[in-house]
Write a protein that holds these residues in place. Sequence first.
Motif, short mmCIF file in Angstrom:
data_model
loop_
_atom_site.label_atom_id
_atom_site.label_comp_id
_atom_site.label_asym_id
_atom_site.label_seq_id
_atom_site.Cartn_x
_atom_site.Cartn_y
_atom_site.Cartn_z
N THR A 9 55.16 63.88 16.69
CA THR A 9 55.12 62.43 16.78
C THR A 9 56.55 61.89 16.90
O THR A 9 57.53 62.62 16.74
CB THR A 9 54.45 61.83 15.53
OG1 THR A 9 55.25 62.15 14.39
CG2 THR A 9 53.04 62.37 15.35
N PHE A 10 56.66 60.61 17.18
CA PHE A 10 57.97 59.98 17.30
C PHE A 10 58.75 60.11 16.00
O PHE A 10 59.94 60.43 16.01
CB PHE A 10 57.81 58.49 17.67
CG PHE A 10 59.11 57.75 17.69
CD1 PHE A 10 59.98 57.88 18.75
CD2 PHE A 10 59.47 56.93 16.62
CE1 PHE A 10 61.20 57.21 18.77
CE2 PHE A 10 60.68 56.26 16.63
CZ PHE A 10 61.54 56.40 17.70
N ARG A 11 58.07 59.89 14.89
CA ARG A 11 58.75 59.96 13.59
C ARG A 11 59.26 61.37 13.31
O ARG A 11 60.39 61.54 12.83
CB ARG A 11 57.81 59.50 12.49
CG ARG A 11 58.48 59.51 11.15
CD ARG A 11 57.62 58.92 10.08
NE ARG A 11 58.40 58.91 8.85
CZ ARG A 11 57.89 58.90 7.66
NH1 ARG A 11 56.60 58.86 7.51
NH2 ARG A 11 58.66 58.90 6.60
N GLU A 12 58.44 62.38 13.57
CA GLU A 12 58.85 63.76 13.34
C GLU A 12 60.06 64.13 14.20
O GLU A 12 60.99 64.78 13.74
CB GLU A 12 57.70 64.72 13.64
CG GLU A 12 56.55 64.63 12.66
CD GLU A 12 55.34 65.41 13.11
OE1 GLU A 12 54.50 65.72 12.25
OE2 GLU A 12 55.21 65.71 14.32
N LYS A 22 68.42 65.21 11.48
CA LYS A 22 68.86 66.35 10.67
C LYS A 22 69.82 67.22 11.46
O LYS A 22 70.75 67.79 10.91
CB LYS A 22 67.66 67.17 10.21
CG LYS A 22 66.91 66.55 9.07
CD LYS A 22 65.76 67.43 8.64
CE LYS A 22 64.97 66.77 7.52
NZ LYS A 22 63.81 67.60 7.14
N GLU A 23 69.59 67.34 12.79
CA GLU A 23 70.47 68.15 13.63
C GLU A 23 71.85 67.53 13.76
O GLU A 23 72.85 68.24 13.75
CB GLU A 23 69.85 68.32 15.02
CG GLU A 23 68.64 69.23 15.05
CD GLU A 23 67.98 69.28 16.41
OE1 GLU A 23 68.54 68.71 17.38
OE2 GLU A 23 66.91 69.88 16.52
N ASN A 24 71.92 66.21 13.93
CA ASN A 24 73.21 65.54 14.10
C ASN A 24 73.14 64.15 13.46
O ASN A 24 72.86 63.16 14.14
CB ASN A 24 73.58 65.43 15.58
CG ASN A 24 75.02 65.06 15.78
OD1 ASN A 24 75.72 64.72 14.85
ND2 ASN A 24 75.47 65.10 17.02
#
Length: 116
Positions: free
Chosen positions: A44-47, A54-56
């Motif tokens: 989903t958009f939120r995920e 979290k990555e950047n």
Amino acid sequence: MAATTPAVPEQTPKIPPSGAVPFDINRPPVIEGFTPSPRRKEETFREKFVRKNKENPFILIGCLGTAGALMYGLRSFNQGKTRQSQLMMRGRIFAQGFTVVALIVGVFTTALKPKQ
């Protein structure tokens, strides 16, 4: 003398047997030596938003800093505080530059990261 023409064997088109189909459209083709990776579930958009942050996380920080400086600068401009408005617009430019640098660094780190 009668001219003779070389005999050309007649070529008949090869017709596949009536029941055989060269490939099945509903199934992926079988390629020797290739195994496709399993499909990931749709996120989903939120995920996706949480995963990307979290990555950047610096991109989110830069975007929020840019938006904050812009809003505060526009508010100062509306109130007639030209000096503070100018400082906030310069801060906005700094925050935009920070965001662009964070994007570029993120792209390079992703490209250099070994595949899992």
